[in-house]
Design an enzyme around this catalytic site. Structure first.
Site, PDB file in Angstrom:
ATOM      1  N   HIS A  71     -19.132  32.654  12.083  1.00 44.42           N
ATOM      2  CA  HIS A  71     -18.074  31.655  11.878  1.00 44.42           C
ATOM      3  C   HIS A  71     -18.076  31.120  10.454  1.00 44.42           C
ATOM      4  O   HIS A  71     -17.613  30.014  10.206  1.00 44.42           O
ATOM      5  CB  HIS A  71     -18.237  30.497  12.880  1.00 44.42           C
ATOM      6  CG  HIS A  71     -18.069  30.934  14.299  1.00 44.42           C
ATOM      7  ND1 HIS A  71     -19.104  31.017  15.190  1.00 44.42           N
ATOM      8  CD2 HIS A  71     -16.964  31.346  14.969  1.00 44.42           C
ATOM      9  CE1 HIS A  71     -18.659  31.454  16.360  1.00 44.42           C
ATOM     10  NE2 HIS A  71     -17.371  31.660  16.252  1.00 44.42           N
ATOM     11  N   HIS A  72     -18.594  31.916   9.508  1.00 41.73           N
ATOM     12  CA  HIS A  72     -18.563  31.416   8.124  1.00 41.73           C
ATOM     13  C   HIS A  72     -17.126  31.346   7.618  1.00 41.73           C
ATOM     14  O   HIS A  72     -16.842  30.664   6.636  1.00 41.73           O
ATOM     15  CB  HIS A  72     -19.428  32.292   7.199  1.00 41.73           C
ATOM     16  CG  HIS A  72     -18.830  33.632   6.912  1.00 41.73           C
ATOM     17  ND1 HIS A  72     -18.762  34.627   7.856  1.00 41.73           N
ATOM     18  CD2 HIS A  72     -18.240  34.127   5.800  1.00 41.73           C
ATOM     19  CE1 HIS A  72     -18.164  35.687   7.323  1.00 41.73           C
ATOM     20  NE2 HIS A  72     -17.840  35.398   6.078  1.00 41.73           N
ATOM     21  N   LYS A  77     -12.306  37.785  13.819  1.00 43.00           N
ATOM     22  CA  LYS A  77     -11.321  38.855  13.995  1.00 43.00           C
ATOM     23  C   LYS A  77     -12.031  40.139  14.383  1.00 43.00           C
ATOM     24  O   LYS A  77     -13.089  40.454  13.838  1.00 43.00           O
ATOM     25  CB  LYS A  77     -10.608  39.057  12.643  1.00 43.00           C
ATOM     26  CG  LYS A  77      -9.513  40.071  12.637  1.00 43.00           C
ATOM     27  CD  LYS A  77      -8.161  39.381  12.661  1.00 43.00           C
ATOM     28  CE  LYS A  77      -7.018  40.330  12.910  1.00 43.00           C
ATOM     29  NZ  LYS A  77      -7.029  40.951  14.219  1.00 43.00           N
ATOM     30  N   LYS A 113     -15.629  41.065  18.164  1.00 42.97           N
ATOM     31  CA  LYS A 113     -15.260  42.308  18.852  1.00 42.97           C
ATOM     32  C   LYS A 113     -15.178  42.042  20.339  1.00 42.97           C
ATOM     33  O   LYS A 113     -15.859  41.149  20.863  1.00 42.97           O
ATOM     34  CB  LYS A 113     -16.306  43.395  18.590  1.00 42.97           C
ATOM     35  CG  LYS A 113     -15.763  44.795  18.738  1.00 42.97           C
ATOM     36  CD  LYS A 113     -14.970  45.199  17.508  1.00 42.97           C
ATOM     37  CE  LYS A 113     -14.402  46.579  17.627  1.00 42.97           C
ATOM     38  NZ  LYS A 113     -13.797  47.000  16.351  1.00 42.97           N
ATOM     39  N   SER A 370      -4.139  44.075   9.319  1.00 48.27           N
ATOM     40  CA  SER A 370      -4.077  43.036  10.361  1.00 48.27           C
ATOM     41  C   SER A 370      -4.003  41.652   9.702  1.00 48.27           C
ATOM     42  O   SER A 370      -3.322  40.751  10.199  1.00 48.27           O
ATOM     43  CB  SER A 370      -5.323  43.093  11.249  1.00 48.27           C
ATOM     44  OG  SER A 370      -5.131  44.000  12.307  1.00 48.27           O
TER      45      SER A 370
END
Ligand code: NAD
Length: 479
Positions: A71-72, A77, A113, A370
């Site tokens: 979560h840096h 994604k 993922k 993306s």
């Protein structure tokens, strides 16, 4: 220095262990504290869940995962994989690779993922829709999806259809949320996807290979001339990544001499057309029996060992191992798939003088585009919509002025080329190409700048570890 080797018992899940080994090896060449390196390496959140679906008169329980590795940056994604072989170790490894991949190509996401343990071929479309929608609802319940939280995308066994079901479920459960369509990427264009996303990963792989073979110094060491013209390529996996890689490589001048699928492999030193093979597979249910192949192999792995210059594994992990690497004839392996080469196999291949273009850079074209799709969804406007016509008028004025000053006229074709404003696809492909080219040279410079750094993969890890460390330091959390 730590040496890389594959896990003693290859039957145990070891993909995350392999990624961690690559990480630890590269971490030696950075100056970060153990605590910070540990924080970068571990998976922050692992959500494992099960849900029932009805099949005829029976209930079947489906196993599923979503892993947010880091979560840096927010959101996290990463793709969603449908495969019978999915397990927690694999999803964790793929999530970790996403973190490093995003950092390498400067895409501001943390890695994640997802996986559902099913073989999609065994389910009807209606059943797949039920599974996908239920999976999405489970993610919503636990706050594991959202445009600012965690944004899935396609991976092995999933595509635009599954992404549409996810988007529709998310929209239904979040009425009025303005940015809801940014909750998933890889959507069809009709559902605010982006032109070029479908081919993006494969196009990125082809650009990565082109960059690699254009460097004279590196090609001399392999005994190769520069450029893709005439280079012989074998591709494993004729799915999204493999197909588009093959198509763009042909566009760049290469010859596709081999195609390997799960049920067999084809070879022809004079080259084969991927579209004709796809058509043959559509009509026959297998690539085998394709008339324009000179040889075919029922054992798919044999296809990897045929004569070629470049091998593109674009199917699954653990395909090139210590057992078969000695028989691989290619001198360049371009990892379209995630984790296709084990650490032990890489050490042997590189020792023999080969080059591996590592997955975390090589297949980053998908997440790059993306990112563009996510930006389009947040801005609620297609790229080029505001400025295409303005650009064309400005170019027209310029051409008219130059013609009137010089008294010379351009041909109709020349005028058209100069005046034309960029379409969404052209902008996307240009952004993708720029990203892939810049990132390749960034990694290669790290490799060339430190004699102890042994591979492009190690250099890629060093690059991403350093960038992630800066993010943590900027948050003021770490010394
Ligand atoms: P896909 O499902 O579209 O295609 C995979 C293909 O591999 C299928 O045609 C399948 O039949 C074939 N295959 C399966 N087992 C095989 C075997 N043992 N030998 C040869 N072929 C085999 O999947 P995809 O999206 O192309 O993903 C392929 C790889 O690329 C995965 O490792 C995935 O994580 C990675 N990847 C995909 C994307 C993306 O945008 N789709 C992005 C980055 C990385």
């Amino acid at each position: 220095m730590a040496t890389l080797k594959s896990k003693a018992n290859p039957l145990e899940p070891h993909f995350f262990d392999d990624v961690s080994q690559f990480f630890d090896h590269a971490a030696q060449f950075t100056s970060h504290s153990h605590g910070l390196l540990d924080q970068i390496k571990v998976c922050n959140s692992v959500y494992r869940f099960r849900f029932p679906i009805r099949r005829g008169d029976n209930i079947e329980v489906v196993d599923a995962w979503r892993v947010e590795h880091s979560h840096h940056k927010s959101p996290t994604k990463g793709g969603i994989r449908y495969s019978e072989m999915v397990n927690e170790d694999e999803v964790m490894a793929l999530a970790a690779l996403m973190t490093y991949k995003c950092a390498i190509v400067n895409v501001p996401f943390g890695g994640a993922k997802g996986g559902i343990k099913i073989n999609p071929k065994n389910y009807s479309v209606a059943e797949l829709e039920t599974i996908t929608r239920r999976y999405t609802v489970e993610l919503i319940k636990k706050n594991f999806i959202g445009p600012g939280i965690d944004v899935p995308a396609p991976d092995y066994g999933t595509g635009e259809r599954e992404m549409s079901w996810i988007a529709d479920t998310y929209l239904t459960m979040n009425p009025g949320q303005l940015d809801a369509l940014g909750s998933v990427t890889g959507k069809p264009i009709s559902l605010h996807g982006i032109d070029g996303r479908r081919a993006a990963t494969g196009r990125g792989v082809a650009i990565a290979i082109r960059e690699c073979v254009d460097i004279a110094e590196d090609m001399e060491e392999l005994g190769f001339s520069t450029g893709l013209e005439g280079k012989r390529v074998i591709v494993q996996g004729l799915g999204n990544v493999g197909y588009h890689t093959a198509k763009v490589l042909i566009e760049f001048g290469a010859t596709i001499v081999g195609i390997c699928e799960y049920d067999g492999a084809l070879y022809n030193p004079d080259g084969m057309d991927p579209d004709e093979i796809i058509e043959h597979r559509k009509n026959n249910g297998t690539i085998l029996g394709f008339k324009k192949a000179q040889k075919e192999f029922r054992l798919p792995a044999e296809g990897l060992e045929q004569d070629c210059d470049i091998l593109v594994p674009a199917a699954l992990e653990n395909q090139i191992t210590e057992e078969n690497v000695g028989r691989i004839k290619a001198k360049i392996i371009a990892e379209g798939a995630n984790g296709p080469t084990t650490p032990g196999a890489e050490a042997i291949f590189v020792e023999k003088g080969g080059i591996i273009i590592p997955d975390m850079y090589c297949n980053a074209g998908g997440v790059t585009v993306s990112y563009f799709e996510w930006l389009k969804n947040l801005s609620h406007v297609a790229f080029g919509r505001m400025d295409k016509r303005y650009e064309e008028l400005a170019n027209l004025n310029l051409v008219n002025t130059v013609e009137s000053i010089t008294g010379q006229s351009l041909s109709a074709a020349q005028r058209k080329t100069i005046i034309k404003g960029a379409s969404e696809l052209e902008l996307v492909n240009s952004g993708l190409e720029d990203t892939m080219i810049r990132s390749y040279h960034e990694i290669r410079e790290i490799l060339k700048g430190n004699r102890k750094i042994d591979t492009l993969r190690t250099a890629a890890f060093v690059s991403s570890i350093d960038k992630i460390a800066v993010s943590y330091q900027n948050m003021g959390i770490w010394p």
